[in-house]
Write a protein that holds these residues in place. Structure first.
Motif, short mmCIF file in Angstrom:
data_model
loop_
_atom_site.label_atom_id
_atom_site.label_comp_id
_atom_site.label_asym_id
_atom_site.label_seq_id
_atom_site.Cartn_x
_atom_site.Cartn_y
_atom_site.Cartn_z
N UNK A 150 -58.26 21.78 17.41
CA UNK A 150 -57.97 23.22 17.42
C UNK A 150 -56.46 23.38 17.62
N UNK A 151 -55.79 23.98 16.61
CA UNK A 151 -54.35 24.17 16.65
C UNK A 151 -54.00 25.63 16.35
N UNK A 152 -52.73 25.96 16.53
CA UNK A 152 -52.29 27.34 16.33
C UNK A 152 -52.35 28.07 17.65
N UNK A 153 -52.92 29.27 17.63
CA UNK A 153 -53.16 29.97 18.90
C UNK A 153 -54.28 29.25 19.63
N UNK A 154 -53.97 28.77 20.82
CA UNK A 154 -54.96 28.03 21.62
C UNK A 154 -55.24 28.84 22.88
N UNK A 155 -56.38 29.51 22.95
CA UNK A 155 -56.66 30.43 24.06
C UNK A 155 -56.57 29.79 25.44
N UNK A 156 -56.82 28.48 25.54
CA UNK A 156 -56.72 27.83 26.84
C UNK A 156 -55.26 27.75 27.33
N UNK A 157 -54.32 27.99 26.42
CA UNK A 157 -52.90 27.96 26.77
C UNK A 157 -52.30 29.36 26.81
N UNK A 158 -53.14 30.38 26.90
CA UNK A 158 -52.65 31.76 26.78
C UNK A 158 -51.63 32.11 27.86
N UNK A 159 -51.76 31.54 29.05
CA UNK A 159 -50.79 31.85 30.10
C UNK A 159 -49.41 31.26 29.80
N UNK A 160 -49.38 30.18 29.03
CA UNK A 160 -48.10 29.61 28.61
C UNK A 160 -47.45 30.49 27.54
N UNK A 206 -60.38 12.83 14.04
CA UNK A 206 -61.09 14.11 14.16
C UNK A 206 -61.80 14.44 12.85
N UNK A 207 -62.95 15.10 12.97
CA UNK A 207 -63.76 15.41 11.79
C UNK A 207 -63.31 16.70 11.11
N UNK A 208 -62.60 17.57 11.82
CA UNK A 208 -62.14 18.85 11.28
C UNK A 208 -61.19 19.45 12.31
N UNK A 209 -60.51 20.52 11.90
CA UNK A 209 -59.58 21.21 12.80
C UNK A 209 -59.73 22.71 12.60
N UNK A 210 -59.83 23.45 13.69
CA UNK A 210 -59.77 24.91 13.64
C UNK A 210 -58.30 25.33 13.71
N UNK A 211 -57.90 26.22 12.79
CA UNK A 211 -56.55 26.77 12.78
C UNK A 211 -56.65 28.25 13.14
#
Length: 278
Positions: free
Chosen positions: A151-161, A190-195
């Motif tokens: 999972x790349x791009x906007x990563x909700x787990x890093x929203x505070x950063x 990896x089998x796939x990536x969410x952007x």
């Protein structure tokens, strides 16, 4: 596996979706459909409708619990939702998010949590946010025989950063890092990536240059598939309206109307009727 489940999977296009099938779909130019689900009932509906991938997202933190971010979700909470979905699904590939703090620390901790999640949910795959920074954790999980979706791009787990939900990778430096991270995720296995929420031109470039599927959310039409949060696309959540969201139903108003009619019928003694009584 029960006999009825075996029969379901063996019948025509109801064959179980796997990591190999996702790669085939990309190679054949067939778009991948992906939606979130967090419970047995909705997962059953979505699976029978024919969606390819069900994501048990840590977005459950927002839509199921009411938190403002995904950060509070725990491993045990994700296992609970993952097991509920797996009890319903026969065809779709089920991907479960590893929650914040469960893999960023070190590879050993990441594998321990990943094995626990896979054993207790019996899901098909886990999803992790990040590129180079978490690559060793991803490598360790893959070495344990567990499929990983990136999972790349906007990563909700890093929203505070970030401090904002604005579009990511608009500048050349961040776009270059995203491309490099995507390559690293492919190389590690990896089998796939969410952007998520990146410029459509960048998403198209990543998708065209890499061999594994790229699944977009707010990443334009030139990727290999799309994912949306089920509550958003069904119109259950009226307070969230980003540009990338298309609502396919207006269940908030429909459910409200049904509940109000029920209240009216109860208070007027219209329900239950004689026919509805024993």
């Amino acid at each position: 596996m029960s006999e009825d489940k075996k029969g379901y999977l063996a019948s025509g296009n109801q064959k179980k979706v796997t990591t190999h099938r996702l790669l085939e779909m990309k190679q054949q130019g067939e778009k991948i459909s992906m939606l979130t689900a967090y419970d047995y009932s909705m997962a059953s509906v979505i699976d029978q409708a024919g969606v390819d991938v069900i994501l048990v997202g840590d977005s459950a933190s927002n839509v199921m619990v009411g938190n403002t971010t995904t950060l509070p979700m725990t491993v045990d909470q994700m296992i609970y939702h993952g097991k509920s979905v797996m009890n319903a699904v026969k065809r779709a590939m089920v991907v479960v998010d590893m929650p914040f703090g469960s893999y960023q620390g070190n590879p050993y901790e990441a594998v321990t949590n990943a094995v626990k999640m896979m054993k207790e949910t019996q899901a098909d795959c886990l999803k992790l946010e990040g590129g180079k920074e978490v690559l060793e954790s991803i490598r360790a999980i893959l070495n344990a025989g567990i499929p990983v979706m990136g999972h790349l791009g906007l990563m909700p787990q890093s929203i505070n950063k970030y401090g904002t939900y604005a579009v990511r990778a608009k500048e050349e430096e961040e776009a270059g890092k995203l491309m490099e991270d995507a390559r690293l995720l492919q190389e590690v296995g990896c089998c796939a990536v969410v952007l998520e929420k990146i410029p459509a031109a960048l998403a198209a470039k990543v998708s065209s240059e890499l061999n594994i599927p790229m699944i977009g959310i707010g990443a334009g039409p030139y990727v290999d598939g799309q994912v949306l949060v089920m509550h958003d696309m069904l119109g259950l959540n009226k307070g969230f309206s980003p540009r990338f969201l298309r609502r396919y139903a207006n269940l908030f108003d429909e459910v409200t109307s049904a509940v109000q009619q029920y209240i009216t019928d109860v208070k007027s003694s219209e329900f239950p009727s004689v026919e509805e009584s024993y």
